[in-house]
Scaffold this active site. Sequence first.
Site: not given
Length: 344
Positions: A87-88
């Site tokens: 995830p960013c």
Amino acid sequence: MPTTLAARSIALSLFSGAGGMDIGVDAAGFRTMCSVELDQHGAETLRRNARGKTVWQVDIRTLDTRQTGELLGVSAGGLALLHGGPPCQPFSQIGKQKGIDDPRGLLAFEMVRFASALRPIAIIMEQVPRFLNHGLADILSDELSKLGYELHIAVLNAVNYHVPQDRKRAIIVGVPKGTRYTFPTRTHVWDATVGDALEDLPPAASPPDTPALANHVDITPPRDRERISYVREGEWLSKSKAPPEIIQRLTLKDSTKFRRLDRDKPSLTLRCGETLYHPIEDRYLTPREAARIQGFPDSHVFTGPIRRRTGVVPNLDQHRQVANAVPPPLARAVAQSVRASLCL
């Protein structure tokens, strides 16, 4: 990077979610020996479908890479593939932190830390396309170049790889410098529809009834069924003739919100915050229907709660697990292209 016979198939999965990339990678001939996932329900799903694979529910940032290799019995160069979909953090928050001047805090760069210690033959990473707009891919490329890898980056649409869904994702492949690599050629514009994915499913069950197929459970509240009833196939609520008290503040620009799918077309992108409407029934998609649209096999069982639109479910409920996943057929196509390029 040393290559051993064992390294020709062994893979390590980071940020594994519900296992979509694991399924595709393994279908391409790799063997994911361990999956790492922090979310409770995602980890439970991975364990439910593990088939001998080790699952660690842990914050990857707390793992010592050297000890990880020792626990798995993998030395540097003894791993064929490191893969994951980290995830960013929302890119709007980059400026509030140190931004791309200090990318080490971004979870995507945990892939670099593990690559540095384990020296896999290849790396596959999935990201949202926006990842490519902030210079992060360039920094990632520089970091992996120091380790002897060359990055290949493309935005692929799952719909071109036998997935009945319009879903664009940035795919990042790292191979040893000097290796010739090309992304898998798309086989068609699209060849699978929502109707194809759902046509042979039995009726959805409502609690407390047991579904004939795992995760094929409908918990649509009665008041939502009324709202859905106004939406024609392939259209969305704000375009309907529903009364103002139902449409409320929606405008015609809200074309992805409260949307009913079309049986004759691929699905819109499945998203965590929204559950799309069934093409002809006045209800939301069940988790199993969403999984079919993502390209999961029916044998892959999701655990954890089903999100109710009127309440909040902590961690990743079944719908979010599905929506977060990498479509297995897309992962398989990419992993097959990596195996072919490296003659693994």
